[in-house]
Motif scaffolding. Structure first.
Motif, mmCIF file in Angstrom:
data_model
loop_
_atom_site.group_PDB
_atom_site.id
_atom_site.type_symbol
_atom_site.label_atom_id
_atom_site.label_comp_id
_atom_site.label_asym_id
_atom_site.label_seq_id
_atom_site.Cartn_x
_atom_site.Cartn_y
_atom_site.Cartn_z
ATOM 1 N N ARG A 37 0.816 -1.224 0.000
ATOM 2 C CA ARG A 37 0.000 0.000 0.000
ATOM 3 C C ARG A 37 0.846 1.268 0.000
ATOM 4 O O ARG A 37 0.345 2.354 -0.289
ATOM 5 C CB ARG A 37 -0.939 -0.007 1.197
ATOM 6 C CG ARG A 37 -0.255 0.086 2.542
ATOM 7 C CD ARG A 37 -1.258 -0.035 3.680
ATOM 8 N NE ARG A 37 -0.621 0.096 4.978
ATOM 9 C CZ ARG A 37 -1.256 -0.078 6.133
ATOM 10 N NH1 ARG A 37 -2.537 -0.395 6.127
ATOM 11 N NH2 ARG A 37 -0.622 0.062 7.271
ATOM 12 N N GLY A 43 7.085 -0.354 7.292
ATOM 13 C CA GLY A 43 6.606 -1.178 8.387
ATOM 14 C C GLY A 43 7.703 -1.746 9.263
ATOM 15 O O GLY A 43 8.841 -1.264 9.294
ATOM 16 N N SER A 200 1.090 -9.257 5.255
ATOM 17 C CA SER A 200 1.015 -7.865 5.689
ATOM 18 C C SER A 200 1.048 -7.719 7.205
ATOM 19 O O SER A 200 0.534 -6.744 7.752
ATOM 20 C CB SER A 200 -0.244 -7.202 5.118
ATOM 21 O OG SER A 200 -1.390 -7.993 5.373
ATOM 22 N N ASP A 203 -1.470 -6.137 9.895
ATOM 23 C CA ASP A 203 -2.398 -5.422 9.021
ATOM 24 C C ASP A 203 -3.299 -6.357 8.226
ATOM 25 O O ASP A 203 -4.249 -5.885 7.594
ATOM 26 C CB ASP A 203 -1.627 -4.526 8.048
ATOM 27 C CG ASP A 203 -1.009 -3.329 8.744
ATOM 28 O OD1 ASP A 203 -1.445 -3.012 9.862
ATOM 29 O OD2 ASP A 203 -0.094 -2.713 8.176
ATOM 30 N N GLU A 205 -5.431 -7.976 9.391
ATOM 31 C CA GLU A 205 -6.730 -7.800 10.035
ATOM 32 C C GLU A 205 -7.692 -7.013 9.143
ATOM 33 O O GLU A 205 -8.906 -7.245 9.158
ATOM 34 C CB GLU A 205 -6.542 -7.078 11.365
ATOM 35 C CG GLU A 205 -7.841 -6.809 12.116
ATOM 36 C CD GLU A 205 -7.606 -6.007 13.384
ATOM 37 O OE1 GLU A 205 -8.504 -6.010 14.235
ATOM 38 O OE2 GLU A 205 -6.532 -5.390 13.515
ATOM 39 N N THR A 206 -7.147 -6.084 8.352
ATOM 40 C CA THR A 206 -7.989 -5.279 7.479
ATOM 41 C C THR A 206 -8.699 -6.138 6.447
ATOM 42 O O THR A 206 -9.879 -5.914 6.140
ATOM 43 C CB THR A 206 -7.133 -4.213 6.768
ATOM 44 O OG1 THR A 206 -6.453 -3.428 7.748
ATOM 45 C CG2 THR A 206 -7.987 -3.306 5.901
ATOM 46 N N ARG A 219 -0.067 -7.900 19.053
ATOM 47 C CA ARG A 219 0.777 -6.821 18.553
ATOM 48 C C ARG A 219 1.850 -6.513 19.586
ATOM 49 O O ARG A 219 1.571 -6.449 20.784
ATOM 50 C CB ARG A 219 -0.051 -5.572 18.269
ATOM 51 C CG ARG A 219 -0.928 -5.685 17.032
ATOM 52 C CD ARG A 219 -1.631 -4.365 16.770
ATOM 53 N NE ARG A 219 -2.342 -4.365 15.509
ATOM 54 C CZ ARG A 219 -3.597 -4.782 15.362
ATOM 55 N NH1 ARG A 219 -4.259 -5.240 16.412
ATOM 56 N NH2 ARG A 219 -4.178 -4.757 14.178
#
Length: 379
Positions: A37, A43, A200, A203, A205-206, A219
């Motif tokens: 993205r 990250g 990812s 992330d 989770e998105t 996390r």
């Protein structure tokens, strides 16, 4: 649908795990498209020491994976022109219980195939002058550890994959849904791939909130910093670690002396235990000494960093090594995905889609071998 929207393999996430899965697929002759993205790396994969760390892994499959990943890093040094230093590592002991553990580990580890040696005080100081001699007892030296520069490495690896293997790069293009074989992006494109890897980190989770909720993944936030480039070409030599690190990595659970060390640290350094601090240092190709780190989980994570964590880290590191210039040039934090029991997490939410995440802070050390193992087991 146009031909440029088709690939054998789609990888979502251009951190080290995604790059490893993309490279492994391309090495096996698959056509690959790589999404992220953001246009450049931001990250967890660029917010770490850049340590490839076999010495922290238990003898057997884990240590073997670390060595196989190490071999891939050395291949990239030659093929992609990356800076990869065969610096090794040094665990320094400034207390008797730390020294006893290092001696015990050296005796236990070598029969298991772990390359290391215990160095008495005089030998260690003669070979590694960066050690702080005050109170120093001895050290454990391992030659297998590597250093890379994460921001530079993660920025250059996608271009290597494109140039050497024809990987299609879609950086700066967010994936909005994965329903294999379809991958949809925020740009309105629809790609088709026989296999989709979602790499990812937390992330994912998105894209798959239910899968994330059931995964047990936590996390973890870490705080780090680095000095300015050291003057006059000064080099620390190997990666540096100490007694707190002996309580952190699985490898040292072999030692019968570990419980006593943990008990002493819990009694005398409770603030370090509270923030999950274990102190390490690495030096990059620019001469900056990268310093860390801490571990805060889930509800304890704040967007605001804690000054006391940085102060505790620096206080302990000063007892371990002498650095010519302690001026801090940058501070940052990272957040990565970690499972409390598994060293790596994979899920298949539907056929053709694999979520591959949570190397637990060992992404640089393990990712290339983890990708190789997955492909070996599933093809």
């Amino acid at each position: 649908m146009s031909s440029d929207k088709r690939a054998d393999v789609a990888v979502v996430g251009a951190g080290i795990v995604g790059l490893a899965f993309a490279w492994e697929a391309a090495r096996r002759g698959r056509s690959v498209v790589l999404f992220d993205r953001t246009p450049g790396p931001q990250g967890a994969s660029v917010r770490n020491f850049g340590m490839v760390w076999p010495i922290g892994q238990l003898p057997g499959p884990a240590y073997d994976r670390a060595l196989r990943s190490r071999a891939r890093w050395l291949e990239l040094k030659e093929r992609a022109g990356l800076w990869v230093s065969e610096c090794g590592s040094l665990h320094v002991a400034h207390d008797d219980d730390e020294d006893a553990l290092l001696r015990e580990f050296a005796e236990l580890a070598r029969p298991g195939g772990i390359r290391c040696e215990y160095l008495p005080r005089a030998d260690a100081l003669g070979r590694f002058p960066a050690i702080n001699p005050a109170g120093f007892r001895g050290a454990l030296h391992s030659p297998t550890e590597l250093a890379v520069n994460p921001p530079d490495t993660l920025a250059r690896l996608p271009r290597f994959l494109a140039d050497a293997h024809g990987v299609q790069l879609r950086l700066g293009e967010a994936v909005t849904s994965v329903e294999a074989p379809q991958v949809r992006t925020a740009a309105g494109d629809v790609w088709r791939a026989d296999r989709v890897f979602v790499c990812s980190g937390a992330d994912f989770e998105t894209l798959f909130p239910e899968t994330f909720a059931a995964s047990g993944i936590r996390r973890c936030k870490l705080q780090m910093m680095k000095t300015r480039p050291q003057p006059n070409g000064w080099r620390a030599g190997p990666h540096i670690a100490g007694g707190l690190t002996l309580c952190h990595y699985k490898a040292f659970e072999l030692c019968s002396t570990l419980p006593a060390l943990k008990a002493r640290i819990a009694a005398t350094m409770p603030e370090y235990v509270k923030y999950g601090i274990h102190v390490m240092a690495s030096q990059n190709d620019r001469g900056e000494v990268v310093i860390g780190d801490s571990h805060e989980y889930d509800a304890d994570i704040s967007v605001f960093d804690k000054t006391e964590i940085d102060e505790l880290i620096l206080k302990e590191l000063r007892t371990m090594i002498d650095v010519p210039d302690w001026t801090i040039g940058a501070r940052w934090h990272g957040v990565y995905a970690k499972h409390p029991e598994k060293h790596f997490v994979t899920h298949e939410p539907h056929p053709g889609c694999v979520i591959a995440v949570a190397p637990g802070g060992l992404g640089m050390t393990m990712s290339f071998a983890l990708a190789e193992d997955w492909w070996n087991a599933n093809t």
